[in-house]
Design an enzyme around this catalytic site. Structure first.
Site, PDB file in Angstrom:
ATOM      1  N   SER A  76       3.833   3.904   7.898  1.00 40.64           N
ATOM      2  CA  SER A  76       4.359   4.766   6.837  1.00 40.64           C
ATOM      3  C   SER A  76       5.230   5.912   7.342  1.00 40.64           C
ATOM      4  O   SER A  76       5.179   6.295   8.510  1.00 40.64           O
ATOM      5  CB  SER A  76       3.207   5.330   6.021  1.00 40.64           C
ATOM      6  N   ASN A 133       0.842  -1.188   0.000  1.00 37.52           N
ATOM      7  CA  ASN A 133       0.000   0.000   0.000  1.00 37.52           C
ATOM      8  C   ASN A 133       0.880   1.242   0.000  1.00 37.52           C
ATOM      9  O   ASN A 133       1.671   1.417  -0.938  1.00 37.52           O
ATOM     10  CB  ASN A 133      -1.090  -0.014   1.074  1.00 37.52           C
ATOM     11  N   ASP A 134       0.806   2.112   0.996  1.00 37.70           N
ATOM     12  CA  ASP A 134       1.414   3.434   0.929  1.00 37.70           C
ATOM     13  C   ASP A 134       2.847   3.435   0.387  1.00 37.70           C
ATOM     14  O   ASP A 134       3.683   2.610   0.773  1.00 37.70           O
ATOM     15  CB  ASP A 134       1.489   4.059   2.328  1.00 37.70           C
ATOM     16  N   VAL A 135       3.126   4.416  -0.467  1.00 39.18           N
ATOM     17  CA  VAL A 135       4.503   4.732  -0.841  1.00 39.18           C
ATOM     18  C   VAL A 135       5.212   5.298   0.390  1.00 39.18           C
ATOM     19  O   VAL A 135       4.665   6.135   1.103  1.00 39.18           O
ATOM     20  CB  VAL A 135       4.513   5.752  -1.998  1.00 39.18           C
TER      21      VAL A 135
END
Length: 576
Positions: free
Chosen positions: A215, A156-158
């Site tokens: 993140s 998912n998240d960068v």
């Protein structure tokens, strides 16, 4: 850390700041595959622990098992996995790196009783120096060919985007044991050209189920303010949320491949997550922006339609001279709380055509951005929020320390639950990454706005030119489009649309409607389509629905009068 909003609050009820280590169950059995508690001793003589995986839906943990790797009673690793039952074949094999413990004798345990019908799967867990691979891994029909995706698992998240000595580093939230969200590690890929990515080993490992690596951002400590750099090596840093501790910093002296944490961790403790760190030259300090949830509802009050779970959201700013001690400076609160939700970004950008004038940009996980001013302590918005794109893009970050002062944005291509699981039950990965985009700030009739456009490096993937025509008739344009069906495409056109006319363009089954004259660019991959209108003033991205996956129709129509001025189409090659 972006999750489906319907489960976010519930998830953090048992994850965020749980504090203590996961309690281990007593009395593990000696038998390697006995019904009940599982325990198996092994000496690490291979790089990877191979684990058979059965896919499960998003956030459905029923039937999954928590396995632990321990040494002398010390917990080294912990993860949750759904194993195939006896008689079932695994959907795929996970390869979990254990080489940091090479030569050590460890114990693989279950944290709770394992029914006997999983004994075959437990028997299949073994060590290997090789990752399982198939010749068709990168040609699977649901694998995009010029958008990056992980070989196995979920992303998912960068995270941690940074340029270091000729290499772009892309980190991301990563579950190595399922194609759904869980087991948050930092996966890692590198590139020298922003289009061809090489998947590397996991960079940050979750400590246990109550201490995941959520993140955050990346940056270079060029002046070695932290003091960790040695022998002229510039430290590369990762800022991340440890769900069991708080905001943490880790540094790498081997070009971002492995990280060591600062002894001061956690450097910030609060109720929030997703730190991004930048260097603010005027104040000669590091600035950390982070998503923050307060105990009280702050002024200005939230809009009436903001759900209860989001009413206390804001972005907080901290400063530091050495990356070890941090001082709270201020917070940015806005009535539209959805725009100040998770994964914050902060950067300065020049106004195109006004070389001496800049603005600061703040946005959150949904890429809804504010334009304003930042003095090293406080961000003041002068306009916004504006939507950066419509579609898949979430948790976008700017690449830190990019050469030539380029502002390059990369985003997670969010799709929620695993896509195509009904069509391909043995699906081996889920999600993906959108193409890198150049970001610019331009004056428009409506005021200052950000523009997002594919980096020029994407053009190197053009394999051959299919068409380049001026002022084609609609019949000619339709014939050209029809010849493109089923191909990977980079399509560019200019259109004139008087009055209330509109252009209806379908590219490999994906319909795009344009209502104003100007340029249109469509990049059509196997499952993802990205659209850039008026050089990136408006951006859209789409995922091909499962039910129309095989629709490759390409056509063009203009309703109400108008014409195509230029049409240019390229067939795109694969990054694999």
């Amino acid at each position: 850390m972006y999750l489906l909003s319907c489960c976010k609050k519930e998830l953090f009820g048992f994850l965020l700041y749980a504090g203590a280590l996961f309690l281990q169950a007593p009395g593990f059995a000696d038998s390697a595959v006995a019904a009940g508690l599982f325990e198996k001793e092994m000496t690490i003589d291979g790089r990877y622990l191979l684990v058979p995986v059965k896919n499960s839906e998003q956030r459905v943990f029923a039937g999954q098992h928590i396995l632990q790797i321990t040494e002398g009673g010390r917990l080294l690793r912990e993860f949750r996995v759904k194993l195939p039952e006896n008689g079932d074949s695994p959907d795929w094999i996970a390869a979990y790196p254990v080489y940091p413990f090479s030569g050590e004798t460890v114990t693989l345990k279950s944290s709770a009783e394992v029914p006997e019908n999983y004994s075959d799967a437990l028997d299949q867990i073994r060590l290997s120096n090789e990752k399982p691979a198939r010749p068709d891994d990168y040609t699977l029909p649901y694998r995009d060919q010029f958008h990056f995706s992980v070989r196995r698992g979920w992303n998912n998240d960068v995270n941690g985007l940074v340029y270091n000595d000729g290499v772009y580093h892309l980190y991301y939230q990563y579950n190595p044991f399922n194609i759904s969200w869980d087991n948050m590690h930092w996966g890692h890929a590198t590139s020298t050209d922003l289009v061809h990515w090489a998947e590397q080993e996991i960079a940050l490992f979750q400590n246990h189920k109550k201490d995941m690596m959520f993140s955050g951002g990346g940056f270079m400590d060029v002046q070695n303010t932290s003091g960790v750099g040695t022998n002229g090596i510039i430290p590369q840093f990762a800022a991340f949320t440890s769900t069991g501790r708080g905001e943490c910093l880790a540094y790498s002296l081997d070009h971002g491949m492995t990280f060591a944490e600062l002894p001061e961790n956690p450097v910030i403790q609060h109720h929030g997550r997703d730190p991004k760190v930048i260097w603010h030259e005027p104040s000669h300090k590091w600035i950390l922006i982070v998503f923050d949830e307060t105990d009280e509802i702050l002024d200005p009050a939230p809009l009436p339609n903001v759900p209860e779970a989001r009413r206390r959201d804001s972005f907080a700013f901290y400063s530091s001279e050495d990356l070890r001690e941090w001082t709270f400076e201020s917070r940015f609160v806005h009535p539209d709380r959805k725009a100040t939700k998770e994964c914050p970004e902060l950067f300065e950008i020049p106004i195109e055509g006004r070389p001496n004038e800049t603005r600061w940009i703040v946005y959150g996980v949904e890429n809804r951005y504010f334009i304003g001013h930042f003095d090293g302590r406080r961000f003041v918005a002068e306009s916004g929020p504006f939507r950066g794109e419509i579609g898949l893009g979430r948790a976008a970050q700017i690449v830190s320390d990019a050469p030539d002062n380029r502002l390059i944005q990369i985003a997670w291509a969010y799709q929620g639950s695993p896509f195509y699981l009904n069509k391909w039950p043995d699906q081996k990965f889920s999600q993906g990454i959108l193409l890198p985009r150049e970001v610019s700030l331009k004056e428009t009739p409506a005021g200052l706005r950000l523009f997002f456009y594919p980096v020029k490096e994407v053009e190197a993937l053009r394999k051959k030119q299919i068409a380049s025509v001026e002022n084609p008739s609609m019949d000619e344009a339709a014939r050209i489009l029809q010849s493109c069906e089923g191909k990977l495409l980079d399509l560019l056109l200019d259109v004139e649309l008087p009055g209330s006319s509109n252009l209806e363009l379908t590219v490999n089954g994906q319909m795009i409607t344009v209502h104003q004259s100007g340029s249109v660019r469509v990049l059509s991959d196997r499952t993802m389509t990205e659209v850039f209108i008026h050089q990136g003033e408006r951006v859209m991205s789409f995922r091909r629905p499962e039910k129309t996956f095989d629709d490759t129709s390409c056509r063009v129509r203009i309703h109400g009068g108008g014409k195509i001025g230029h049409l240019e189409i390229y067939e795109m090659g694969s990054i694999w």
